[in-house]
Scaffold this motif. Structure first.
Motif, PDB file in Angstrom:
ATOM      1  N   LEU A  10     -25.783  22.075 -25.203  1.00  0.00           N
ATOM      2  CA  LEU A  10     -24.995  22.926 -26.110  1.00  0.00           C
ATOM      3  C   LEU A  10     -24.158  22.071 -27.056  1.00  0.00           C
ATOM      4  CD1 LEU A  10     -24.018  25.625 -23.477  1.00  0.00           C
ATOM      5  CD2 LEU A  10     -25.589  25.939 -25.406  1.00  0.00           C
ATOM      6  N   GLU A  12     -24.093  20.359 -31.033  1.00  0.00           N
ATOM      7  CA  GLU A  12     -24.057  21.033 -32.333  1.00  0.00           C
ATOM      8  C   GLU A  12     -25.286  21.923 -32.552  1.00  0.00           C
ATOM      9  OE1 GLU A  12     -22.410  19.329 -36.434  1.00  0.00           O
ATOM     10  OE2 GLU A  12     -24.357  18.483 -35.918  1.00  0.00           O
ATOM     11  N   SER A  15     -25.755  24.800 -29.786  1.00  0.00           N
ATOM     12  CA  SER A  15     -24.792  25.895 -29.947  1.00  0.00           C
ATOM     13  C   SER A  15     -25.159  26.797 -31.121  1.00  0.00           C
ATOM     14  CB  SER A  15     -23.387  25.329 -30.175  1.00  0.00           C
ATOM     15  OG  SER A  15     -22.977  24.601 -29.046  1.00  0.00           O
ATOM     16  N   ARG A  19     -26.063  30.697 -30.877  1.00  0.00           N
ATOM     17  CA  ARG A  19     -25.309  31.692 -31.646  1.00  0.00           C
ATOM     18  C   ARG A  19     -26.248  32.594 -32.461  1.00  0.00           C
ATOM     19  NH1 ARG A  19     -22.644  29.466 -36.861  1.00  0.00           N
ATOM     20  NH2 ARG A  19     -24.850  29.695 -37.363  1.00  0.00           N
ATOM     21  N   ASP A  32     -24.913  23.010 -20.282  1.00  0.00           N
ATOM     22  CA  ASP A  32     -24.618  21.671 -20.779  1.00  0.00           C
ATOM     23  C   ASP A  32     -23.775  20.982 -19.717  1.00  0.00           C
ATOM     24  OD1 ASP A  32     -24.513  20.292 -23.866  1.00  0.00           O
ATOM     25  OD2 ASP A  32     -23.186  19.454 -22.330  1.00  0.00           O
ATOM     26  N   GLU A  36     -18.162  22.509 -23.288  1.00  0.00           N
ATOM     27  CA  GLU A  36     -17.778  22.441 -24.698  1.00  0.00           C
ATOM     28  C   GLU A  36     -17.184  23.776 -25.114  1.00  0.00           C
ATOM     29  OE1 GLU A  36     -20.192  20.542 -27.395  1.00  0.00           O
ATOM     30  OE2 GLU A  36     -21.372  19.430 -25.929  1.00  0.00           O
ATOM     31  N   VAL A  39     -19.831  29.603 -26.855  1.00  0.00           N
ATOM     32  CA  VAL A  39     -20.513  30.436 -27.837  1.00  0.00           C
ATOM     33  C   VAL A  39     -20.329  31.869 -27.338  1.00  0.00           C
ATOM     34  CG1 VAL A  39     -22.732  31.023 -28.879  1.00  0.00           C
ATOM     35  CG2 VAL A  39     -22.214  28.630 -28.291  1.00  0.00           C
ATOM     36  N   ARG A  44     -23.221  31.382 -19.405  1.00  0.00           N
ATOM     37  CA  ARG A  44     -23.186  29.981 -18.990  1.00  0.00           C
ATOM     38  C   ARG A  44     -23.793  29.850 -17.605  1.00  0.00           C
ATOM     39  NH1 ARG A  44     -20.367  26.115 -22.429  1.00  0.00           N
ATOM     40  NH2 ARG A  44     -20.658  24.679 -20.700  1.00  0.00           N
TER      41      ARG A  44
END
Lengths: 255, 255
Positions: A10, A12, A15, A19, A32, A36, A39, A44
């Motif tokens: 997750l 850049e 994510s 999204r 991940d 982080e 989203v 998760r």
């Protein structure tokens, strides 16, 4: 029933994909190892395997150096018909190793090469796909707005195209960067930057042919010119990585 | 009285300069150690010194590796006020050595950088000039149609600009060449060539900034990408000179 996607990694890119998939109505489970910023709407999962279990499509959006490990960790939960897409920028050889690792599961492997930066485009980032799962990958994501072009049956064929383009494009960036670093040391940065920008602006479709022909025809002279350029850069404290490589490449063209 | 010019070195560039100078009414004496096809109207001298003696302008159009020797051989006949222009592509440091060698003669040294290939343009090839004789060089040749831009008092300043541009432009050529060689081995040459041509055609003035920024921002990811690209090239028998240099350059940008 909606599409269920697992996003492994997750960062850049992962994510942004998560999204956009959520916005398109997909159910998305993500994992991940490093917590982080979340989203919204993402489920998760506690592990890669937990995220992947029962999903229609698994996206591995990690670093190339962990791509094989990630595949090994989820292999036990993969089932025939699931699509496992590796979106990492890895060598074609590594893509083949991942494909071999997953083959016994019956899941369909797709080697996916993202052809431009993900920020700003997300799921709409142009992609090439290759491998036994390429067509299934395209069929799942194209309706959600992902521009996917299938380029072959062999895992690695998408990567090969991406990496060859990178040899050109990142090489161009490095050549520009090295020239500008030398120019900066000599107080010429503004002038050289303008000249380079002008040359790029004037570049047309015939330039490739002229570059290829000119390099062959004037290889000896240009080889010696690049030795002089390397000497210039060294003299102002810039390591002439590109200049030396260009000299070596030209020497290889001398008949 | 017309202009008298000595052309030392009658290879491609020297011959074309001699031809155009003759056409413009100059008296031209030429010398080359290797007898070549003649330039009609050219006075063939028996030595470099013989050609240079008494001329208003001496043009050294040789290889960089003999540029200093040529200057040493004609120094004994040079007189104050004569212009000695070195048109060879050499490092700025070598131009300075030549300038120092000629300083005691009182002749005015000009470091001249030819900025595009001479065939097709001859005397009209755009040039930069630097050094104590730069302005005199421009004053002698501009009336005959030579586009000369004076860029400084220091011998080597013209060369520095030319060589920095070459780091970019020849580096670009090498990056294109290496990408196409890899593509050819993989049966993708036509496709990659088209893509590169398209990218160059679309290049605009903002590209320099995007290349510089993108390389800094994504240095680690692109470094790993170029390692994968090098692995791909090696796998098909292409020595990844540019890919490796680009990787090393990107590694230097990693914070």
């Amino acid at each position: 029933m909606g599409l269920r996607v697992a996003v492994l990694g997750l960062g850049e890119a992962g994510s942004l994909f998560a999204r956009d998939l959520l916005a398109q109505g997909a159910e998305v489970a993500g994992y991940d190892p490093v917590p982080e910023k979340g989203v919204p709407g993402l489920l998760r999962a506690g592990s890669e395997a937990e995220a992947a279990a029962g999903s229609d499509l698994v996206l591995s959006v990690n670093w190339a150096r962990v791509a094989l490990e990630v595949a090994e960790r989820v292999a036990p939960v993969l089932r025939p018909g699931q699509v496992y897409a590796d979106l990492n920028t890895a060598s074609p050889a590594l893509k083949e190793r991942i494909a071999r690792c997953l083959a016994p599961t019956g899941a369909l492997f797709a080697d996916v090469a993202l052809m431009s930066p993900v920020p700003g485009r997300g799921l709409r980032t142009p992609a090439l796909a290759a491998g036994p799962g390429a067509e299934a990958y395209r069929a799942l994501l194209a309706p959600l707005g992902a521009p996917v072009r299938v380029v072959g049956e062999e895992p690695g064929a998408a990567q090969a195209r991406k990496l060859l383009r990178s040899v050109f494009f990142k090489g161009l960036a490095a050549a520009v960067g090295e020239a500008l670093e030398g120019a900066q040391r000599l107080g010429l940065e503004e002038e050289i930057r303008k000249e380079i920008a002008q040359s790029l602006k004037e570049a047309d479709e015939g330039l490739v042919e002229r570059l290829v022909e000119g390099s062959r025809k004037h290889a000896q002279r240009r080889y010696e010119e690049m030795l002089a350029a390397a000497e210039l850069l060294e003299g102002v404290g810039v390591e002439p990585l590109l200049a030396r490589a260009t000299a070596a490449w030209l020497r290889g063209l001398v008949k």
